[in-house]
Design an enzyme around this catalytic site. Structure first.
Site, short mmCIF file in Angstrom:
data_model
loop_
_atom_site.label_atom_id
_atom_site.label_comp_id
_atom_site.label_asym_id
_atom_site.label_seq_id
_atom_site.Cartn_x
_atom_site.Cartn_y
_atom_site.Cartn_z
N ASP A 17 18.11 48.01 70.36
CA ASP A 17 16.77 49.38 69.64
C ASP A 17 17.00 50.34 68.54
O ASP A 17 18.23 50.50 69.00
CB ASP A 17 16.61 49.21 71.56
CG ASP A 17 15.05 49.89 71.45
OD1 ASP A 17 14.11 49.17 72.14
OD2 ASP A 17 15.17 51.38 71.22
N HIS A 48 3.21 55.79 60.66
CA HIS A 48 3.87 54.58 60.63
C HIS A 48 4.31 53.50 59.32
O HIS A 48 4.79 52.37 59.68
CB HIS A 48 2.47 54.06 61.44
CG HIS A 48 2.40 54.42 62.96
ND1 HIS A 48 2.94 53.96 64.02
CD2 HIS A 48 1.44 55.66 63.11
CE1 HIS A 48 2.82 54.84 65.22
NE2 HIS A 48 1.46 56.02 64.37
N ASP A 70 7.33 51.57 59.07
CA ASP A 70 7.35 49.69 59.23
C ASP A 70 8.90 49.93 58.04
O ASP A 70 9.52 49.16 58.15
CB ASP A 70 5.91 49.62 58.60
CG ASP A 70 4.89 49.70 59.79
OD1 ASP A 70 5.23 49.89 60.82
OD2 ASP A 70 3.72 49.55 59.24
N ASN A 115 8.29 57.51 63.36
CA ASN A 115 6.62 57.69 63.24
C ASN A 115 6.23 59.43 63.98
O ASN A 115 5.26 58.87 62.92
CB ASN A 115 5.93 56.08 64.43
CG ASN A 115 6.16 54.89 63.93
OD1 ASN A 115 6.64 55.02 63.23
ND2 ASN A 115 6.40 54.63 65.39
N GLU A 126 10.97 48.47 68.32
CA GLU A 126 11.16 48.82 67.62
C GLU A 126 12.50 47.54 68.51
O GLU A 126 13.82 48.28 68.28
CB GLU A 126 11.89 50.00 67.43
CG GLU A 126 12.12 50.57 68.88
CD GLU A 126 10.76 51.08 69.50
OE1 GLU A 126 10.86 51.88 71.03
OE2 GLU A 126 9.76 50.74 69.17
#
Length: 188
Positions: A48, A61, A65, A56, A91
């Site tokens: 994670d 965002h 990505d 973010n 994630e």
């Protein structure tokens, strides 16, 4: 068009690795094979991205990505081609390693953690940001007598890594409590 639909049905569009559905399908086959072979070994880890929400929130965002894409690329560089890997949540990623000893799998999990920690990720804006990951590592038969319990153990150990400081691999050499058909069974 058919090839494109097939790809979209099995792979995560950002990272190019399996999606959760395909990973679970492949995992079930490997768990079944392991359960029916006395010499099988399987290693599973969940990882994670630490503080991904902050990435973010701070960079947007789109840049988040980019971090996910780069993490997928780094995973593909480190693991064997035969090891199924997937993005299984926002994630969160998973890697299942058939025919892998406990020590080899643990070494690989640490290598992945270091690979991500050592080199900042380049964003499309030109900025670089440090990214770390936490990993939960589980092994069959070291941690369980039931290969299908590996995800529960890896998830529990991932939670331990996150709550005990992040940017680390948590594992155990002991058999964990097993979950079978809704009941908890203790071994050793």
């Amino acid at each position: 068009m058919f090839k494109q639909y097939k790809f979209q049905a099995n792979y995560d569009f950002l990272t190019g690795i399996f999606n959760k559905r395909k990973f679970e399908e492949v995992s079930r086959l490997l768990y079944d094979q392991a359960a029916h072979s006395a010499s099988s070994q399987l290693a599973l880890f969940y990882l994670d991205i630490d503080h991904f929400k902050q990435i973010n929130d701070q960079y947007g965002h789109y840049e988040g990505d980019q971090v996910l894409k780069e993490l997928g690329a780094r995973l593909r560089l480190v693991i064997r081609r035969s090891d199924p890997s997937a993005r299984i949540g926002g994630e969160e990623f998973a890697v299942l390693m058939p025919n892998c000893t406990h020590s080899k799998g643990l070494h690989l999990a640490e290598e992945i953690r270091q690979t991500i920690d050592e080199e900042p990720i380049l964003l499309t804006s030109g900025d670089t940001i440090p990214v770390t990951v936490s990993l939960g590592f589980a092994h069959y038969p070291t941690n369980t007598e039931n290969p299908e319990a590996l995800p529960l153990i890896a998830d529990r150990l991932l939670y331990e890594a996150k709550t005990s400081g992040r940017n680390k691999v948590c594992s155990t050499k002991k058999k964990k409590n097993e979950f079978r058909r809704g009941f908890i069974l203790s071994f050793r």
